[in-house]
Design a protein around this motif. Structure first.
Motif, PDB file in Angstrom:
ATOM      1  N   ARG A 147       0.891  -1.172   0.034  1.00  0.00           N
ATOM      2  CA  ARG A 147       0.030  -0.019   0.048  1.00  0.00           C
ATOM      3  C   ARG A 147       0.903   1.088  -0.012  1.00  0.00           C
ATOM      4  O   ARG A 147       1.835   1.142   0.438  1.00  0.00           O
ATOM      5  N   PRO A 148       0.350   2.279  -0.457  1.00  0.00           N
ATOM      6  CA  PRO A 148       1.240   3.709  -0.668  1.00  0.00           C
ATOM      7  C   PRO A 148       1.473   4.189   0.689  1.00  0.00           C
ATOM      8  O   PRO A 148       0.796   3.909   1.687  1.00  0.00           O
ATOM      9  N   THR A 149       2.664   5.041   0.665  1.00  0.00           N
ATOM     10  CA  THR A 149       2.929   5.877   1.916  1.00  0.00           C
ATOM     11  C   THR A 149       3.067   7.054   1.637  1.00  0.00           C
ATOM     12  O   THR A 149       2.850   7.394   0.262  1.00  0.00           O
ATOM     13  N   ALA A 150       3.453   8.065   2.124  1.00  0.00           N
ATOM     14  CA  ALA A 150       3.722   9.422   1.939  1.00  0.00           C
ATOM     15  C   ALA A 150       4.928   9.667   0.867  1.00  0.00           C
ATOM     16  O   ALA A 150       4.727  10.617   0.133  1.00  0.00           O
ATOM     17  N   SER A 151       5.765   8.817   0.682  1.00  0.00           N
ATOM     18  CA  SER A 151       6.818   8.810   0.021  1.00  0.00           C
ATOM     19  C   SER A 151       6.707   8.040  -1.239  1.00  0.00           C
ATOM     20  O   SER A 151       7.769   8.145  -2.268  1.00  0.00           O
ATOM     21  N   SER A 152       6.117   7.198  -1.621  1.00  0.00           N
ATOM     22  CA  SER A 152       6.056   6.192  -2.471  1.00  0.00           C
ATOM     23  C   SER A 152       4.575   5.366  -2.830  1.00  0.00           C
ATOM     24  O   SER A 152       3.909   5.207  -1.612  1.00  0.00           O
ATOM     25  N   LEU A 153       4.213   5.071  -3.642  1.00  0.00           N
ATOM     26  CA  LEU A 153       3.178   4.287  -4.155  1.00  0.00           C
ATOM     27  C   LEU A 153       3.266   2.891  -3.991  1.00  0.00           C
ATOM     28  O   LEU A 153       2.350   2.158  -3.832  1.00  0.00           O
ATOM     29  N   CYS A 154       4.490   2.282  -3.658  1.00  0.00           N
ATOM     30  CA  CYS A 154       4.575   0.800  -3.522  1.00  0.00           C
ATOM     31  C   CYS A 154       5.272   0.726  -2.030  1.00  0.00           C
ATOM     32  O   CYS A 154       6.095  -0.248  -1.970  1.00  0.00           O
ATOM     33  N   GLY A 155       4.919   1.337  -0.925  1.00  0.00           N
ATOM     34  CA  GLY A 155       5.660   1.101   0.425  1.00  0.00           C
ATOM     35  C   GLY A 155       6.731   2.126   0.553  1.00  0.00           C
ATOM     36  O   GLY A 155       6.793   3.201  -0.278  1.00  0.00           O
ATOM     37  N   PRO A 156       7.310   2.123   1.740  1.00  0.00           N
ATOM     38  CA  PRO A 156       8.314   3.093   1.875  1.00  0.00           C
ATOM     39  C   PRO A 156       9.344   3.270   1.145  1.00  0.00           C
ATOM     40  O   PRO A 156      10.167   2.216   0.645  1.00  0.00           O
ATOM     41  N   ASN A 157       9.988   4.552   0.555  1.00  0.00           N
ATOM     42  CA  ASN A 157      10.925   4.706  -0.337  1.00  0.00           C
ATOM     43  C   ASN A 157      12.018   5.226   0.438  1.00  0.00           C
ATOM     44  O   ASN A 157      12.611   6.146   0.347  1.00  0.00           O
ATOM     45  N   TRP A 158      12.480   4.106   1.219  1.00  0.00           N
ATOM     46  CA  TRP A 158      13.692   4.432   2.084  1.00  0.00           C
ATOM     47  C   TRP A 158      15.256   4.162   1.338  1.00  0.00           C
ATOM     48  O   TRP A 158      15.293   3.283   0.620  1.00  0.00           O
ATOM     49  N   ARG A 159      16.137   5.010   1.917  1.00  0.00           N
ATOM     50  CA  ARG A 159      17.559   4.769   1.221  1.00  0.00           C
ATOM     51  C   ARG A 159      18.054   3.445   2.178  1.00  0.00           C
ATOM     52  O   ARG A 159      17.441   3.087   3.204  1.00  0.00           O
ATOM     53  N   THR A 160      18.978   3.076   1.851  1.00  0.00           N
ATOM     54  CA  THR A 160      19.812   1.711   2.591  1.00  0.00           C
ATOM     55  C   THR A 160      19.823   2.094   4.029  1.00  0.00           C
ATOM     56  O   THR A 160      19.495   1.369   4.874  1.00  0.00           O
ATOM     57  N   GLU A 161      20.506   3.305   4.338  1.00  0.00           N
ATOM     58  CA  GLU A 161      20.712   3.690   5.630  1.00  0.00           C
ATOM     59  C   GLU A 161      19.353   3.733   6.673  1.00  0.00           C
ATOM     60  O   GLU A 161      19.576   3.297   7.788  1.00  0.00           O
ATOM     61  N   ARG A 162      18.420   4.101   6.083  1.00  0.00           N
ATOM     62  CA  ARG A 162      17.156   4.019   6.841  1.00  0.00           C
ATOM     63  C   ARG A 162      16.603   2.379   6.987  1.00  0.00           C
ATOM     64  O   ARG A 162      16.249   2.292   8.217  1.00  0.00           O
ATOM     65  N   TRP A 163      16.860   1.712   6.171  1.00  0.00           N
ATOM     66  CA  TRP A 163      16.447   0.241   6.313  1.00  0.00           C
ATOM     67  C   TRP A 163      17.587  -0.178   7.549  1.00  0.00           C
ATOM     68  O   TRP A 163      17.096  -1.004   8.405  1.00  0.00           O
ATOM     69  N   LEU A 164      18.773  -0.213   7.395  1.00  0.00           N
ATOM     70  CA  LEU A 164      19.597  -0.463   8.403  1.00  0.00           C
ATOM     71  C   LEU A 164      19.577   0.127   9.801  1.00  0.00           C
ATOM     72  O   LEU A 164      19.528  -0.488  10.796  1.00  0.00           O
ATOM     73  N   LEU A 165      19.052   1.385   9.921  1.00  0.00           N
ATOM     74  CA  LEU A 165      18.494   2.325  10.873  1.00  0.00           C
ATOM     75  C   LEU A 165      17.383   1.305  11.696  1.00  0.00           C
ATOM     76  O   LEU A 165      17.465   0.964  12.746  1.00  0.00           O
ATOM     77  N   GLU A 166      16.283   0.917  10.821  1.00  0.00           N
ATOM     78  CA  GLU A 166      15.216   0.176  11.408  1.00  0.00           C
ATOM     79  C   GLU A 166      15.295  -1.060  11.789  1.00  0.00           C
ATOM     80  O   GLU A 166      15.008  -1.660  12.951  1.00  0.00           O
ATOM     81  N   ALA A 167      16.396  -1.802  11.154  1.00  0.00           N
ATOM     82  CA  ALA A 167      16.980  -3.201  11.568  1.00  0.00           C
ATOM     83  C   ALA A 167      17.545  -2.937  12.901  1.00  0.00           C
ATOM     84  O   ALA A 167      17.472  -3.926  13.869  1.00  0.00           O
ATOM     85  N   ALA A 168      18.486  -2.125  12.960  1.00  0.00           N
ATOM     86  CA  ALA A 168      19.132  -2.013  14.255  1.00  0.00           C
ATOM     87  C   ALA A 168      18.245  -1.466  15.474  1.00  0.00           C
ATOM     88  O   ALA A 168      18.519  -2.095  16.557  1.00  0.00           O
ATOM     89  N   ARG A 169      17.162  -0.814  15.119  1.00  0.00           N
ATOM     90  CA  ARG A 169      16.319  -0.544  16.285  1.00  0.00           C
ATOM     91  C   ARG A 169      15.376  -1.792  16.468  1.00  0.00           C
ATOM     92  O   ARG A 169      14.962  -1.859  17.890  1.00  0.00           O
ATOM     93  N   LEU A 170      15.381  -2.740  15.691  1.00  0.00           N
ATOM     94  CA  LEU A 170      14.984  -4.209  16.042  1.00  0.00           C
ATOM     95  C   LEU A 170      15.786  -5.218  16.755  1.00  0.00           C
ATOM     96  O   LEU A 170      15.722  -6.246  17.285  1.00  0.00           O
ATOM     97  N   GLY A 171      17.190  -4.596  16.913  1.00  0.00           N
ATOM     98  CA  GLY A 171      18.011  -5.522  17.488  1.00  0.00           C
ATOM     99  C   GLY A 171      18.771  -6.586  16.490  1.00  0.00           C
ATOM    100  O   GLY A 171      19.430  -7.418  16.835  1.00  0.00           O
ATOM    101  N   LEU A 172      18.510  -6.194  15.306  1.00  0.00           N
ATOM    102  CA  LEU A 172      18.864  -7.178  14.063  1.00  0.00           C
ATOM    103  C   LEU A 172      20.629  -6.663  13.616  1.00  0.00           C
ATOM    104  O   LEU A 172      20.598  -5.575  13.778  1.00  0.00           O
ATOM    105  N   PRO A 173      21.564  -7.578  13.617  1.00  0.00           N
ATOM    106  CA  PRO A 173      22.653  -7.178  13.020  1.00  0.00           C
ATOM    107  C   PRO A 173      22.667  -6.553  11.718  1.00  0.00           C
ATOM    108  O   PRO A 173      22.110  -6.889  10.845  1.00  0.00           O
ATOM    109  N   VAL A 174      23.470  -5.382  11.810  1.00  0.00           N
ATOM    110  CA  VAL A 174      23.615  -4.959  10.275  1.00  0.00           C
ATOM    111  C   VAL A 174      24.851  -4.373   9.908  1.00  0.00           C
ATOM    112  O   VAL A 174      25.907  -4.370  10.819  1.00  0.00           O
ATOM    113  N   ALA A 175      25.071  -4.594   8.599  1.00  0.00           N
ATOM    114  CA  ALA A 175      26.571  -4.170   8.380  1.00  0.00           C
ATOM    115  C   ALA A 175      26.832  -2.727   8.300  1.00  0.00           C
ATOM    116  O   ALA A 175      25.834  -1.964   7.899  1.00  0.00           O
TER     117      ALA A 175
END
Length: 254
Positions: A115-143
């Motif tokens: 479903r659309p978000t404010a930044s994209s019609l097909c979900g979050p339009n995040w840069r790599t760094e944002r995906w890594l940040l979200e994963a780190a907040r979940l406690g997942l190991p990131v490169a």
């Protein structure tokens, strides 16, 4: 007017083959909705009665009630998608079409990947760094990732790279989440991490790249764009819509 059930793939006119790739795996009819359809007569969108609305899909009028699922593969309408329009009108038309699609996709009661978000019609339009940040907040190991952006006036190119010390030697792994399934890896650790990230991002369709298998795997990147040429992914998407049923329009809450 179209009378049967249909799965709609919202895509660029250069990606219309996506509907054929999914259609080859699906028991339902699959049609592509591309930007030219948005300027074709036949649309009717009723805010008070969405099920009585109509769309134009692949040049044909389709009742909204016949749409059993939507796969969105288009982040926004761009000027290049509208070659038949006057040059001075394309930017405005592209923006208006993007806004209209965002509303229309959000109003559908059938399953929509994603479903659309404010930044994209097909979900979050995040840069790599944002995906890594979200994963780190979940406690997942990131490169660890290094990005260099040149100062104003500096003509040297921007660069981005991963810290080699955080990568494993197991080989890269691409895990695709479709609903509650994970395709592309038999490692439950990686699959679980990919599903956790998809849930946190609020998406049902996600491709996540990891540095390897097992507990030592680290997230490298993620995005909502999946490869429909991969038979397992196309099968999983077709199964997702099939399991959702042909009529997924619950009565509005009183």
């Amino acid at each position: 007017m179209w009378g049967g059930a249909v799965i709609v793939v919202v895509a660029s006119r250069r990606d219309a083959r996506a509907a054929r790739l999914l259609g080859a795996r699906s028991r339902d009819d699959v049609r592509a909705l591309t930007p030219p359809d948005l300027s074709t007569p036949g649309w009717r969108v009723l805010t008070g009665d969405p099920l009585d609305s109509r769309a134009v899909v692949q040049g044909e009028v389709v009742p909204t009630s016949s749409i059993t699922g939507v796969l969105t593969r288009l982040p926004a309408i761009t000027e290049s998608e509208l070659p038949v329009m006057a040059d001075e009108d394309r930017a405005y038309a592209a923006g208006e079409m993007t806004a209209f699609l965002a509303y229309w996709l959000s109003s559908l009661r059938c399953p929509v990947l994603n479903r659309p978000t404010a930044s994209s019609l097909c979900g979050p339009n995040w840069r790599t760094e944002r995906w890594l940040l979200e994963a780190a907040r979940l406690g997942l190991p990131v490169a660890r990732r290094h990005r260099r952006t040149p100062a104003f006036g500096d003509d040297s190119p921007a660069t981005a790279s991963f810290d080699a010390s955080t990568l494993s030697d197991d080989g890269l792994v691409a895990a695709t989440v479709v609903g509650d399934r994970c395709i592309g890896t038999g490692d439950e650790v990686v699959a679980s991490r990919a599903r956790m990230l998809a849930t946190a991002a609020g998406v049902d369709l996600l491709r996540a790249h990891f540095s390897g298998q097992g507990e030592g795997s680290r997230l490298l990147d993620a995005n909502p764009w999946v490869d429909l040429h991969d038979a397992r992914t196309a099968d999983a998407i077709a199964d997702y819509f099939a399991m959702a049923g042909r009529s997924r329009y619950p009565e509005p809450a009183p």
